[in-house]
Structures are given as C-alpha cells and as structure tokens.
Motif scaffolding. Structure first.
Motif, mmCIF file in Angstrom:
data_model
loop_
_atom_site.group_PDB
_atom_site.id
_atom_site.type_symbol
_atom_site.label_atom_id
_atom_site.label_comp_id
_atom_site.label_asym_id
_atom_site.label_seq_id
_atom_site.Cartn_x
_atom_site.Cartn_y
_atom_site.Cartn_z
ATOM 1 N N ALA A 268 15.242 23.326 81.337
ATOM 2 C CA ALA A 268 14.636 23.134 80.019
ATOM 3 C C ALA A 268 15.142 21.867 79.345
ATOM 4 N N LYS A 269 16.405 21.539 79.571
ATOM 5 C CA LYS A 269 16.962 20.335 78.951
ATOM 6 C C LYS A 269 16.227 19.085 79.401
ATOM 7 N N LYS A 270 15.731 19.104 80.636
ATOM 8 C CA LYS A 270 15.005 17.956 81.174
ATOM 9 C C LYS A 270 13.508 18.031 80.850
ATOM 10 N N MET A 271 12.976 19.237 80.800
ATOM 11 C CA MET A 271 11.531 19.419 80.661
ATOM 12 C C MET A 271 11.042 19.406 79.216
ATOM 13 N N ALA A 272 11.919 19.762 78.274
ATOM 14 C CA ALA A 272 11.475 19.959 76.889
ATOM 15 C C ALA A 272 11.005 18.653 76.263
ATOM 16 N N LYS A 273 9.813 18.694 75.699
ATOM 17 C CA LYS A 273 9.319 17.581 74.897
ATOM 18 C C LYS A 273 9.870 17.739 73.474
ATOM 19 N N PRO A 274 9.835 16.674 72.672
ATOM 20 C CA PRO A 274 10.471 16.732 71.347
ATOM 21 C C PRO A 274 9.987 17.885 70.461
ATOM 22 N N TYR A 275 8.756 18.325 70.651
ATOM 23 C CA TYR A 275 8.204 19.365 69.782
ATOM 24 C C TYR A 275 8.502 20.781 70.302
ATOM 25 N N MET A 276 9.220 20.888 71.407
ATOM 26 C CA MET A 276 9.499 22.192 72.000
ATOM 27 C C MET A 276 10.900 22.670 71.644
ATOM 28 N N GLU A 277 11.029 23.969 71.414
ATOM 29 C CA GLU A 277 12.323 24.593 71.164
ATOM 30 C C GLU A 277 12.774 25.301 72.441
ATOM 31 N N ILE A 278 14.050 25.126 72.808
ATOM 32 C CA ILE A 278 14.609 25.831 73.953
ATOM 33 C C ILE A 278 15.210 27.137 73.453
ATOM 34 N N THR A 279 14.725 28.267 73.973
ATOM 35 C CA THR A 279 15.188 29.573 73.505
ATOM 36 C C THR A 279 16.472 29.987 74.241
ATOM 37 N N GLU A 281 16.727 32.373 76.176
ATOM 38 C CA GLU A 281 16.366 32.779 77.540
ATOM 39 C C GLU A 281 16.050 31.596 78.446
ATOM 40 N N GLY A 282 16.054 30.380 77.877
ATOM 41 C CA GLY A 282 15.747 29.201 78.669
ATOM 42 C C GLY A 282 14.274 28.870 78.723
ATOM 43 N N THR A 283 13.453 29.581 77.945
ATOM 44 C CA THR A 283 12.026 29.268 77.889
ATOM 45 C C THR A 283 11.779 28.176 76.843
ATOM 46 N N LEU A 284 10.588 27.594 76.898
ATOM 47 C CA LEU A 284 10.166 26.580 75.931
ATOM 48 C C LEU A 284 9.179 27.214 74.965
ATOM 49 N N ARG A 285 9.440 27.068 73.665
ATOM 50 C CA ARG A 285 8.616 27.692 72.634
ATOM 51 C C ARG A 285 8.012 26.587 71.749
ATOM 52 N N PHE A 286 6.692 26.674 71.534
ATOM 53 C CA PHE A 286 6.013 25.657 70.733
ATOM 54 C C PHE A 286 4.653 26.191 70.303
ATOM 55 N N GLY A 287 3.962 25.425 69.481
ATOM 56 C CA GLY A 287 2.637 25.821 69.011
ATOM 57 C C GLY A 287 1.548 25.128 69.796
ATOM 58 N N ILE A 288 0.380 25.773 69.853
ATOM 59 C CA ILE A 288 -0.776 25.142 70.492
ATOM 60 C C ILE A 288 -2.036 25.415 69.666
ATOM 61 N N ALA A 289 -3.007 24.541 69.844
ATOM 62 C CA ALA A 289 -4.335 24.733 69.261
ATOM 63 C C ALA A 289 -5.361 24.617 70.375
ATOM 64 N N GLU A 290 -6.338 25.529 70.384
ATOM 65 C CA GLU A 290 -7.400 25.509 71.398
ATOM 66 C C GLU A 290 -8.754 25.365 70.728
ATOM 67 N N TYR A 291 -9.590 24.511 71.333
ATOM 68 C CA TYR A 291 -10.919 24.237 70.783
ATOM 69 C C TYR A 291 -11.741 23.598 71.891
ATOM 70 N N GLY A 292 -13.043 23.737 71.823
ATOM 71 C CA GLY A 292 -13.913 23.254 72.892
ATOM 72 C C GLY A 292 -13.795 21.776 73.175
ATOM 73 N N ASP A 293 -13.698 20.947 72.123
ATOM 74 C CA ASP A 293 -13.634 19.499 72.277
ATOM 75 C C ASP A 293 -12.267 19.021 71.803
ATOM 76 N N LEU A 294 -11.376 18.749 72.744
ATOM 77 C CA LEU A 294 -10.006 18.376 72.391
ATOM 78 C C LEU A 294 -9.932 17.045 71.664
ATOM 79 N N ASP A 295 -10.797 16.086 72.045
ATOM 80 C CA ASP A 295 -10.785 14.782 71.377
ATOM 81 C C ASP A 295 -11.212 14.923 69.916
ATOM 82 N N GLU A 296 -12.217 15.722 69.695
ATOM 83 C CA GLU A 296 -12.679 15.961 68.321
ATOM 84 C C GLU A 296 -11.581 16.657 67.502
ATOM 85 N N LEU A 297 -10.924 17.629 68.119
ATOM 86 C CA LEU A 297 -9.856 18.342 67.421
ATOM 87 C C LEU A 297 -8.684 17.408 67.126
#
Length: 361
Positions: A268-279, A281-297
């Motif tokens: 996780a120390k190597k994989m985590a992007k700046p917006y991710m929290e390392i828990t 348990e060693g998992t990565l926790r972050f938010g996501i948004a889903e929508y049909g057109d990612l560029d528009e979103l």
C-alpha cells in the motif's frame, strides 16, 4: 515448550527463516506452475491455478520483469516458490530463482515447496546452484503404500547432500496423527531442521470433497476445519519431547490476519495515490463517482463543482473518477442527477480486488 507466537501461530524452538520473513509480509509468493504429479483431495488451488500458469502474488506473469516489479512493489526480502510442484517446471523455476538473486542479492531468501516426486539429485543440484536457501518436502502421507510415496521419501534423502535448510511442510488432517508422527521422526533421523504444520481449511474448490469425507468447519464464520488445530498442537507437544526438530503450526488466522495484512501494508505504501487512505488492514480507501460519460463528469466536477483537478483521477479501466473520501461525501450531498458516489476499499494488489463499497449519501 509449545509457545504461541505474536502471529497467532504456535512454535517449538526457532521458526524457519522462510517463515520469519513470511509472517512479516516480506515474502513474495512465486507460483511457478499449477502442474503437479499428485492430485491431493485437500489441495486448495482454484481451477485456473491448476494449469501451467505463473503468478507473482496476484499478478499473472507474462514476462520475467513482472516478477521483479512485483517483488519491488512489495519491497520483498525473499520469495516462497510454490505450485503445483515447482519441480514440474524445473528450468523455469531455476531461471526465476537466479533472476531474483541477481536482482536483489544473495541475501534475498528463497524457499521452495515440493512433493519430492521429482527431487532427483540432479534436479536438486540445479536448484542449489541457482541459489535456493531452503527446501520443504510435502510427501503424500495419505498413501504410504503407493509407489509415488516411496519415490518421494527416497528422493528426500538427496536433499541432505547440499548446504541448505531442509524441512517438511504438511497439512494437519484429522485422523492422520500416526502418519504425521512417523514423518517427524523420519525428518529428525535424516537431520532436517524443521517441520511446518498447516491448519487445514476449506477452499471453494475443496468444500464439497471435504464435506463428503466428513470434515466440518470450526464455525459458520471460519474456513478452518474442526480438529485440525488441536491435532497440530498435539503433534507439536509430542514432537518437542521426542524429536530435535523445530515446529511451526501455521494457523488460518495467521494467513488472513497477519501475513496477508502485513504484505498489503507494504504494498500500500507504494501503490497509494495521494487521495487514498491506507487503512489498518492495509487496504486503500477512497471515494469514487460513476457516470456514463466520464469526460463530461470530469469537466462538470472541475468547472461547475470547482473541485481541484489534482484531487481527481479518471480511471477508465474501471469506469469511474476517483477522489479523496471527504470530497466524495461532500459531492454526494451537492450533486444531483444520475451520478453515483461511493466509498470503496481495495487491496493494493495487481488485481485491485474491491473488498467494500459504501453508497453515498
């Protein structure tokens, strides 16, 4: 005396070097082939791993550089070479051991599991020359009268011609105490260093077979098999008094709560992007948004919602925009329409396995 380790396992005398690194999450799991001369009823391999495939941890290996990249990502200090039986693809296994030693140095500790069926002196010499530090034999104690078992036992004697650590590794199968004792004495008489005993567990591929044979789970929440842990402890108590071997009883809890978590934390120390929290348990926790057109979103979030672009990452492969958890929480309250927001937790592994998804708001 039998002691409980800090890793929810049990030991007599010193843990093998391979185990010392493994429990700290410092061992790369290098699966060199699913091919095996045996077909054990308790083998936990999934159907797709029973083929001639190669994995470094969860990463399918398509080129040798995949192995080096995975070991570097994990900051591994060693590797456990497994299968199948790695000796079923000996040249490949030898190549990978040499590769790891050349890239990470002679102190990079490599141990290997084998049935012993293919452990001729010539084959063992190739492994030794490649730099293998520790070899663990798993003969078929369930079929002691078979021709293959006799070959495995005879071949094991070849391993003592080389200057490496030799030991055994077997599952703790209820009803097999006499066979386990016999094997411990056999190893001790040869001059082996250790015997590892693994608590037996159900897997998706063995569930029906083991149930049909009368084995039962410890509880509805556990994959461990009833009586396996107790049998393992009984062997350790007997072995301490009757042999000079070191013993390690590796529990189901160790594999899940310690070894895997420690490996995940390292990755996780190597994989985590700046917006991710390392828990924890060693998992990565972050938010996501889903929508049909990612560029528009993306354009909407940056220009209309005024979210700083550096807080957003468009993951086209998974069809979502990733962001800090707190940003997803705020946006879920403010953005109307068909956009869906979630908090997710994922393993920091090649496959990015999602282990939790919480809808917002």
């Amino acid at each position: 005396m039998v002691r409980e380790t800090p890793y929810f396992s049990y030991a007599v005398r010193e843990l093998p070097k391979g185990c010392q690194l493994c429990v700290r999450g410092e061992k790369l799991v290098l699966f060199t082939t699913g091919v095996c001369p045996r077909d054990c009823f308790y083998c936990p391999l999934s159907p797709w791993r029973r083929e001639d495939v190669v994995y470094a941890n969860e990463r399918p290996v398509k080129r040798v550089d995949d192995i080096i990249e995975e070991a570097s990502l994990q900051e591994a200090k060693g590797a456990g070479v497994t299968g199948g039986d790695p000796l079923a693809r000996l040249d490949r296994t030898v190549e990978y051991i040499k590769l790891l030693k050349e890239n990470f140095g002679e102190d990079f500790h490599v141990h290997l599991y084998t049935t012993g069926a293919l452990a001729t002196r010539k084959n063992l010499e190739k492994l030794y020359d490649a730099g293998l530090d520790e070899i663990r034999f798993h003969p078929d104690l369930f079929n002691p009268n078979s021709r293959l078992f006799k070959v495995e036992i005879e071949n094991m004697k070849n391993a003592f011609d080389f200057d490496w650590d030799v030991g055994g590794e077997i599952p703790s199968i209820p009803g097999q105490f006499e066979g386990m004792k016999w094997y411990a004495e056999f190893l001790d008489n040869l001059g082996a260093k250790f015997l590892n005993v693994n608590e037996l567990e159900f897997s998706e591929s063995t569930l029906k077979t083991l149930l049909d044979r009368g084995f039962q789970p410890v509880s509805d929440e556990s994959a461990a098999i009833k009586g396996s842990l107790e049998l393992g402890l009984k062997l350790l108590e007997w072995g301490e008094e009757n042999t000079s071997l070191s013993y390690h009883l590796c529990t189901a809890k160790l594999k899940d709560a310690v070894q895997l978590r420690n490996r995940l934390k390292r990755m996780a120390k190597k994989m985590a992007k700046p917006y991710m929290e390392i828990t924890e348990e060693g998992t990565l926790r972050f938010g996501i948004a889903e929508y049909g057109d990612l560029d528009e979103l993306y354009e909407f979030l940056v220009e209309e919602a005024e979210v700083p672009a550096e807080w957003l990452y468009v993951n086209r492969e998974k069809g979502r925009i990733e962001m800090p958890e707190e940003v997803a929480v705020e946006l879920a309250d403010a953005v109307e329409g068909d956009v869906k927001f979630f908090i997710v937790e994922e393993y920091p592994t090649w496959d990015g396995l999602e282990v939790e998804r919480i809808p917002l708001p």
